[in-house]
Write a protein that holds these residues in place. Structure first.
Motif, short mmCIF file in Angstrom:
data_model
loop_
_atom_site.label_atom_id
_atom_site.label_comp_id
_atom_site.label_asym_id
_atom_site.label_seq_id
_atom_site.Cartn_x
_atom_site.Cartn_y
_atom_site.Cartn_z
N GLN A 11 0.83 -1.20 0.00
CA GLN A 11 0.00 0.00 0.00
C GLN A 11 0.87 1.26 0.00
O GLN A 11 0.55 2.23 -0.69
N VAL A 12 1.95 1.25 0.73
CA VAL A 12 2.88 2.39 0.74
C VAL A 12 3.47 2.58 -0.66
O VAL A 12 3.55 3.70 -1.17
N ALA A 13 3.87 1.47 -1.29
CA ALA A 13 4.47 1.55 -2.63
C ALA A 13 3.47 2.08 -3.66
O ALA A 13 3.83 2.88 -4.53
N VAL A 14 2.22 1.64 -3.57
CA VAL A 14 1.20 2.13 -4.50
C VAL A 14 0.99 3.63 -4.31
O VAL A 14 0.95 4.40 -5.28
N GLY A 15 0.87 4.08 -3.07
CA GLY A 15 0.71 5.51 -2.80
C GLY A 15 1.90 6.32 -3.29
O GLY A 15 1.75 7.39 -3.88
N ALA A 16 3.10 5.81 -3.05
CA ALA A 16 4.31 6.51 -3.50
C ALA A 16 4.37 6.57 -5.02
O ALA A 16 4.74 7.60 -5.60
N ALA A 17 3.98 5.48 -5.69
CA ALA A 17 3.98 5.47 -7.15
C ALA A 17 2.98 6.48 -7.71
O ALA A 17 3.27 7.18 -8.69
N ILE A 18 1.82 6.60 -7.08
CA ILE A 18 0.82 7.58 -7.52
C ILE A 18 1.35 9.00 -7.31
O ILE A 18 1.23 9.86 -8.19
N ALA A 19 1.96 9.26 -6.16
CA ALA A 19 2.52 10.59 -5.90
C ALA A 19 3.65 10.91 -6.88
O ALA A 19 3.73 12.04 -7.39
N LEU A 20 4.51 9.94 -7.17
CA LEU A 20 5.59 10.17 -8.13
C LEU A 20 5.05 10.41 -9.53
O LEU A 20 5.60 11.22 -10.29
N LEU A 25 4.05 14.23 -13.86
CA LEU A 25 3.12 14.99 -14.70
C LEU A 25 3.27 16.48 -14.47
O LEU A 25 3.21 17.28 -15.42
N ALA A 26 3.52 16.88 -13.23
CA ALA A 26 3.74 18.30 -12.94
C ALA A 26 5.02 18.78 -13.62
O ALA A 26 5.05 19.90 -14.17
N ALA A 27 6.06 17.98 -13.62
CA ALA A 27 7.30 18.35 -14.31
C ALA A 27 7.05 18.54 -15.81
O ALA A 27 7.56 19.47 -16.42
N PHE A 30 5.25 21.86 -16.79
CA PHE A 30 6.06 23.08 -16.87
C PHE A 30 6.39 23.44 -18.32
O PHE A 30 6.54 24.61 -18.65
N SER A 31 6.50 22.44 -19.19
CA SER A 31 6.89 22.71 -20.58
C SER A 31 5.72 23.11 -21.46
O SER A 31 5.91 23.47 -22.62
N ILE A 32 4.50 23.07 -20.94
CA ILE A 32 3.32 23.43 -21.72
C ILE A 32 3.04 24.92 -21.50
O ILE A 32 2.98 25.38 -20.37
N LEU A 46 -5.34 21.39 -17.55
CA LEU A 46 -5.72 20.01 -17.24
C LEU A 46 -4.52 19.19 -16.75
O LEU A 46 -4.66 18.46 -15.76
N PRO A 47 -3.34 19.28 -17.38
CA PRO A 47 -2.20 18.53 -16.81
C PRO A 47 -1.89 18.94 -15.38
O PRO A 47 -1.56 18.10 -14.55
N TRP A 48 -1.99 20.25 -15.07
CA TRP A 48 -1.74 20.69 -13.69
C TRP A 48 -2.80 20.15 -12.74
O TRP A 48 -2.50 19.72 -11.63
N LEU A 49 -4.05 20.18 -13.17
CA LEU A 49 -5.13 19.68 -12.34
C LEU A 49 -4.93 18.20 -12.02
O LEU A 49 -5.03 17.77 -10.87
N VAL A 50 -4.65 17.42 -13.05
CA VAL A 50 -4.44 15.98 -12.86
C VAL A 50 -3.21 15.74 -11.99
O VAL A 50 -3.22 14.87 -11.10
N ALA A 51 -2.14 16.51 -12.20
CA ALA A 51 -0.93 16.34 -11.40
C ALA A 51 -1.21 16.60 -9.92
O ALA A 51 -0.78 15.83 -9.05
N VAL A 52 -1.94 17.66 -9.62
CA VAL A 52 -2.24 17.99 -8.23
C VAL A 52 -3.13 16.92 -7.60
O VAL A 52 -2.88 16.48 -6.46
#
Length: 170
Positions: A11-20, A25-27, A30-32, A46-52
């Motif tokens: 569960q920790v790994a899944v949460g960390a993978a989602i956060a990463l 996506l946030a990174a 920046f290029s858009i 939309l990319p920022w919204l999904v990233a957050v």
């Protein structure tokens, strides 16, 4: 009285993978360019919204996993092991859709994708599959789902999807 918190590393790994994924996506966002367009928002909205949202969900999942895990989870349903032929049916549907969408159009390729995927799911659950009546029912359901989606995109949103004819209706 002390209680020991049980931490589930999966569960920790899944949460960390989602956060990463959210951070990645946030990174990329920046290029858009961010100039506001027709609707008052730019193409990077939309990319920022999904990233957050991904970042927040990932952090909440990690927090939950570190404070005792998902305590209210029921027992998992289904078999102990995956049924690989079902995966083959679903994969065949997706690959057929990708291979045929420009040849037979969106509606027919999505209908075929739906029928193959449902056949795999039916077989995995031990339900009737492969009979003419069931196949016809699955094809009809796929058509009832894919045709309005196609018409919504092409006629109302003016987004071009591959069609069988040039009329925009099939």
């Amino acid at each position: 009285m002390t209680t020991t918190l049980q931490r589930n590393p999966v569960q920790v790994a899944v949460g960390a993978a989602i956060a990463l994924t959210g951070l990645g996506l946030a990174a990329g966002a920046f290029s858009i360019p961010g100039e506001a367009g027709y609707g008052g928002v730019g193409p990077n909205f939309l990319p920022w919204l999904v990233a957050v949202v991904l970042l927040v969900c990932g952090v909440l999942i990690v927090r939950e996993a570190l404070t005792g895990g998902f305590r209210e989870m029921g027992e998992p349903s289904g078999a102990e092991r995956a049924w690989w032929p079902g995966l083959v049916w679903v994969s065949a549907g997706l690959l057929a859709n990708a291979a045929l969408i420009t040849t037979i159009g969106f509606i027919l390729s999505c209908t075929l994708c739906y029928m193959l995927a449902v056949q795999g799911l039916r077989r995995a659950q031990g339900q009737q599959a492969g009979q003419a009546r069931v196949l016809a029912s699955d094809l009809a359901a796929g058509l009832v789902i894919s045709a309005p989606v196609y018409w919504m995109f092409t006629q109302f949103l003016a987004i071009n999807l591959p069609g069988l004819t040039g009329s925009g209706w099939i």
